[in-house]
Scaffold this motif. Structure first.
Motif, PDB file in Angstrom:
ATOM      1  N   ILE A   1       0.844  -1.156  -0.166  1.00  0.00           N
ATOM      2  CA  ILE A   1      -0.001  -0.155   0.036  1.00  0.00           C
ATOM      3  C   ILE A   1       0.815   1.346  -0.232  1.00  0.00           C
ATOM      4  O   ILE A   1       0.692   2.228  -0.683  1.00  0.00           O
ATOM      5  N   ILE A   2       1.902   1.064   0.824  1.00  0.00           N
ATOM      6  CA  ILE A   2       2.596   2.602   0.884  1.00  0.00           C
ATOM      7  C   ILE A   2       3.990   2.687   0.458  1.00  0.00           C
ATOM      8  O   ILE A   2       4.576   3.714   0.368  1.00  0.00           O
ATOM      9  N   SER A   3       4.425   1.596  -0.450  1.00  0.00           N
ATOM     10  CA  SER A   3       5.579   1.654  -1.074  1.00  0.00           C
ATOM     11  C   SER A   3       5.536   2.655  -2.293  1.00  0.00           C
ATOM     12  O   SER A   3       4.617   2.537  -3.094  1.00  0.00           O
ATOM     13  N   SER A   4       6.422   3.651  -2.430  1.00  0.00           N
ATOM     14  CA  SER A   4       6.585   4.447  -3.494  1.00  0.00           C
ATOM     15  C   SER A   4       7.371   3.784  -4.901  1.00  0.00           C
ATOM     16  O   SER A   4       7.673   4.408  -5.934  1.00  0.00           O
ATOM     17  N   TRP A   5       7.942   2.599  -4.424  1.00  0.00           N
ATOM     18  CA  TRP A   5       8.786   2.073  -5.364  1.00  0.00           C
ATOM     19  C   TRP A   5       7.968   1.002  -6.261  1.00  0.00           C
ATOM     20  O   TRP A   5       8.259   0.495  -7.366  1.00  0.00           O
TER      21      TRP A   5
ATOM     22  N   SER B   1       2.018   4.876  -5.098  1.00  0.00           N
ATOM     23  CA  SER B   1       2.582   5.195  -6.556  1.00  0.00           C
ATOM     24  C   SER B   1       1.588   5.977  -7.544  1.00  0.00           C
ATOM     25  O   SER B   1       1.832   6.878  -8.338  1.00  0.00           O
ATOM     26  N   LEU B   2       0.367   5.636  -7.394  1.00  0.00           N
ATOM     27  CA  LEU B   2      -0.669   6.209  -8.262  1.00  0.00           C
ATOM     28  C   LEU B   2      -1.169   7.823  -7.694  1.00  0.00           C
ATOM     29  O   LEU B   2      -1.197   8.451  -8.666  1.00  0.00           O
TER      30      LEU B   2
ATOM     31  N   LYS C   1      -4.976  15.062 -10.892  1.00  0.00           N
ATOM     32  CA  LYS C   1      -6.278  14.534 -10.463  1.00  0.00           C
ATOM     33  C   LYS C   1      -6.296  13.933  -8.846  1.00  0.00           C
ATOM     34  O   LYS C   1      -4.960  13.186  -8.614  1.00  0.00           O
ATOM     35  N   PRO C   2      -7.246  14.213  -8.395  1.00  0.00           N
ATOM     36  CA  PRO C   2      -7.281  13.316  -6.938  1.00  0.00           C
ATOM     37  C   PRO C   2      -7.305  11.888  -7.217  1.00  0.00           C
ATOM     38  O   PRO C   2      -7.741  11.612  -8.221  1.00  0.00           O
ATOM     39  N   VAL C   3      -6.899  11.101  -6.284  1.00  0.00           N
ATOM     40  CA  VAL C   3      -6.793   9.730  -6.385  1.00  0.00           C
ATOM     41  C   VAL C   3      -7.504   9.121  -5.068  1.00  0.00           C
ATOM     42  O   VAL C   3      -6.992   9.430  -3.986  1.00  0.00           O
TER      43      VAL C   3
END
Length: 329
Positions: free
Chosen positions: A64-68, A75-76, A84-86
């Motif tokens: 959930i929290i990985s930016s990789w 990442s989204l 835009k908001p996600v």
């Protein structure tokens, strides 16, 4: 230097029923770092089952929290910065919400949008000059927790500017440790430690009824313990510059960067924060390191249930008002 040791202090009582329990421990790499998971269990098989459940929970959080991980919700969010908001899961939304609150109380010393910073500082020995002011200003131009827009009704996250990024490097390990502990407690695991590379949380006691302790190393000799402090149903996290730093023009610079200025922090060798939750410890250890000794300890003294020990660059130990050292333990 502040080194975390795990030890035990004999309680005033004995519990014969616990003698049948054993300690089961496993060390592995999760979230790109070293995790050590210890549980008290009736036998080895159940102990390893419990540890496997904790590992699965940590891996779930990482997804959930990985930016990789390109497939993660984090990442989204980053991919849609300035677009835009996600919509995200409630768990991630609340973690970002709590992160912003910590940014507010630390005046931006802690900021998950630090990930927007260009990698202009190198701590691999290849850097031979200071970045100029222009480089630093460009580096921090996308940073700012105020630019993280949350919509609680729609459960969306929006980064206002293109090029913005969020990352949980200064809070994610603590959060994962808390969730793993919460899961094991719900499974009636009597006691244990989740140690995420020095960010740790405990519950219960050892098999013998002993308390979990951490030891503060003597700043002049890291192999000698200055004092022992109990961590009972609680957590601790340490930020330090012992391994990752550079020296430019005779001055030592930590790998911990102030997101407000783009400069590495100076003046502190380590910060350890004690609190109920590892997530809060993790975030505040980074924040106090950046804020500096006096401002950091002043902040901690205003937060109920949180304590700090700071070792400055002269290897002198400073502490918040609630820390009591016992050198005789």
């Amino acid at each position: 230097m502040f080194v975390v040791f795990l030890c035990s202090l004999l309680c005033a009582f004995s519990n014969a029923q616990r003698e049948e329990d054993i300690t089961v421990k496993r060390t592995l790499k999760l979230m790109g770092t070293r995790f050590e998971i210890t549980v008290i269990a009736p036998n080895e098989d159940i102990g390893y089952i419990n540890i496997d459940e904790a590992v699965s929970e940590i891996k779930r959080i990482e997804k959930i929290i990985s930016s990789w991980d390109d497939a993660s919700e984090t990442s989204l969010i980053n991919k849609n910065a300035g677009v835009k908001p996600v919509r995200v899961c409630r768990e991630l939304f609340q973690l970002i919400e709590r992160s912003k609150k910590i940014s507010e109380i630390t005046d931006g010393a802690f900021d998950i949008s630090y990930a927007s910073m260009d990698n202009i500082w190198k701590f691999d020995g290849s850097m031979d000059r200071m970045p100029n002011d222009g480089e630093l200003q460009r580096s921090i131009s996308k940073i700012g927790y105020q630019k993280i827009i949350l919509d609680s009704k729609e459960q969306t996250v929006f980064l206002k500017e293109k090029g913005m990024r969020i990352g949980f490097g200064a809070i994610g390990k603590g959060y994962a440790a808390d969730r793993a502990k919460e899961l094991l407690v719900s499974k009636q695991v009597k006691g244990g430690i989740i140690n995420a590379s020095g960010d740790l949380t405990t519950w219960g006691t050892k098999v013998t009824g002993e308390k979990w302790l951490i030891g503060i190393a003597n700043p002049l000799s890291k192999d000698k313990v200055f004092s022992w402090l109990p961590v009972v149903e609680s957590s601790v996290a340490t930020s330090g510059n012992y391994e990752k730093y550079i020296v430019l023009n005779g001055k030592k610079y930590s790998h911990i960067i102030d997101p407000r200025t783009g400069y590495p922090t100076t003046g502190i060798n380590s910060v350890s924060i004690f609190a109920k939750n590892a997530e809060l410890c993790d975030a505040l250890a980074t924040a106090v390191f950046i804020m500096g000794r006096d401002s950091g300890i002043h902040l901690i003294n205003q937060i109920n249930g949180v304590e700090a020990v700071v070792v400055d660059d002269g290897n002198k130990i400073h502490k918040s008002t609630g820390i009591l050292f016992d050198k005789n333990q």
